[in-house]
Design an enzyme around this catalytic site. Structure first.
Site, PDB file in Angstrom:
ATOM      1  N   ASP A   1      -2.107   6.424   2.919  1.00 13.28           N
ATOM      2  CA  ASP A   1      -1.442   6.911   3.367  1.00 13.28           C
ATOM      3  C   ASP A   1      -0.820   5.498   4.337  1.00 13.28           C
ATOM      4  OD1 ASP A   1       1.081   8.375   5.671  1.00 13.28           O
ATOM      5  OD2 ASP A   1      -0.486   8.139   7.355  1.00 13.28           O
TER       6      ASP A   1
ATOM      7  N   ASP B   1       1.672   4.141   8.055  1.00 13.97           N
ATOM      8  CA  ASP B   1       2.090   4.183   9.471  1.00 13.97           C
ATOM      9  C   ASP B   1       0.546   4.582   9.499  1.00 13.97           C
ATOM     10  OD1 ASP B   1       2.003   3.688  12.126  1.00 13.97           O
ATOM     11  OD2 ASP B   1       4.383   4.969  11.969  1.00 13.97           O
TER      12      ASP B   1
ATOM     13  N   ASP C   1      -4.239   9.564   7.863  1.00 14.20           N
ATOM     14  CA  ASP C   1      -4.883   9.043   9.616  1.00 14.20           C
ATOM     15  C   ASP C   1      -4.626  10.819  11.211  1.00 14.20           C
ATOM     16  OD1 ASP C   1      -1.990   8.569   9.695  1.00 14.20           O
ATOM     17  OD2 ASP C   1      -1.817   8.109  11.650  1.00 14.20           O
TER      18      ASP C   1
END
Length: 376
Positions: free
Chosen positions: A97, A99, A324
């Site tokens: 991922d 961001d 996240d």
């Protein structure tokens, strides 16, 4: 297929995998030997953010297990730079991922560029999969470079690109079965650029102009383009009631019109403890207004993983996803039995992980992506 079902049983998802296998018969999760894409990486000076500096994502070693929940029996273990790297020894492909893993906003996560260089040096193939549709792959490559991350556009799988790839797969574009159809886009420049690159005609985007829908008479008189074959909803800061009316009429009244969501994320951290509403709210508004369910082409949906397996020849047993978010990144990994790793530099806190049953947690929790590479 037997291997797939073993993965499915592990996570209690046999039904979902049967549906995926039926929809994507050409996608094998067992292929090996995909070519490694390599690129050099440099790290110019940039604003750096470390796990310990992110107020809502503190990288603590462990916290005590609660005593009031019977199915939570162990504390969450947070691996450090000495214990984390060995977890990737048998992994050949890393899906990262962006961001919350590599950066937050315009701030680079500490030692992220160095971590990517180390991963490449030991032969890991890297793919960067983001649910953010505001940019195209080319635009993302520019952002990567601005933060000291050398990444090829071919290694980037943005949800803007996924929207175009999905539409191509169902016949949109110059040589497809729906070549005579166009797309109504409620979205931004990223999807516009990817639709153009795929030779898919569209109306709307940033320049969409629709009459003001402030009365029933206005709605009765509205005429929509009869050639629209799909409505694509992405991040759209110009979203309005009038656009909602236009999109819902297309979906209700044009035979076969599809609803495609670039992602369904509910919200994102923007710093300072504030959350920004995500594309999911816009998608849900259109779904409710039109009485249909969108195809989510990003992480969290069922289309993306078979596409990645087919396109990049992934071997799930040797693929890890690093993200996240539990509802997108970790969910994608659990859908296919990938090795799942959650860094504490994004939206999911250690306290949130501790509240989950052990069976629902990621395989590994680390302070940051740098820890996986053996860096502080």
């Amino acid at each position: 297929m037997r291997s797939i079902m073993l993965h499915a049983r592990r996570f209690g998802m046999q039904g979902r995998w049967r549906m995926l296998a039926a929809k994507q018969p050409s996608c094998s999760l067992l292929h090996r030997g995909a070519a490694t894409i390599t690129a050099s990486a440099t790290a110019p000076a940039a604003t750096v953010i470390a796990a310990a500096d992110l107020g809502t994502t503190q990288a603590l070693p462990t916290i005590s297990a609660p005593t009031t929940t019977s199915d939570i029996t162990t504390a969450v273990q947070v691996l450090d730079e000495h214990t984390a790297p060995e977890k990737l020894q048998d992994i050949s492909t890393l899906i990262l991922d962006c961001d919350g893993v590599l950066w937050r906003g315009s701030e680079i996560i500490r030692n992220a560029p160095e971590a990517l260089r180390l991963f490449r040096r030991v032969g890991k193939r890297l793919l960067f999969v983001t649910n953010n549709s505001s940019k195209s792959r080319v635009e993302y490559a520019t952002k990567f470079r601005s933060l000291g991350l050398e990444v090829s556009p071919d290694e980037i799988v943005s949800s803007s690109y996924c929207a175009a790839a999905y539409l191509t797969s169902v016949g949109f574009g110059a040589n497809g079965s729906r070549a005579d159809k166009k797309v109504l886009l409620l979205g931004w420049s990223g999807v516009e650029q990817e639709l153009r690159a795929a030779d898919i005609p569209f109306i709307g985007g940033r320049e969409l102009q629709v009459p003001v829908m402030d009365s029933m008479d206005a709605m009765k008189e509205l005429r929509v383009d009869p050639d629209i074959g799909a409505v694509v909803v992405g991040w759209d800061p110009n979203f309005s009631y009038s656009r909602l009316v236009y999109a819902s009429i297309c979906l209700r009244e044009l035979p076969g019109c599809l609803l495609v969501a670039t992602n369904t994320d509910c919200a994102d951290h923007i710093g300072g403890g504030r959350m920004m509403p995500g594309t999911g709210g816009l998608v849900r508004a259109v779904e409710v207004a039109a009485g249909v369910t969108a195809v989510n082409v990003a992480k969290g949906g069922e289309w993306l993983l078979p596409y990645l397996c087919r396109t990049y020849n992934l071997d799930p047993s040797r693929t890890a996803i690093i993200g996240d978010r539990m509802d997108t990144d970790i969910l994608l990994g659990r859908q296919g039995g990938l090795f799942t790793c959650l860094p504490l530099t994004g939206v999911t806190t250690l306290e949130r992980l501790q509240s989950l049953p052990a069976s629902e947690r990621p395989d590994v929790v680390v302070g940051s992506v740098a820890k996986l590479a053996g860096l502080p």
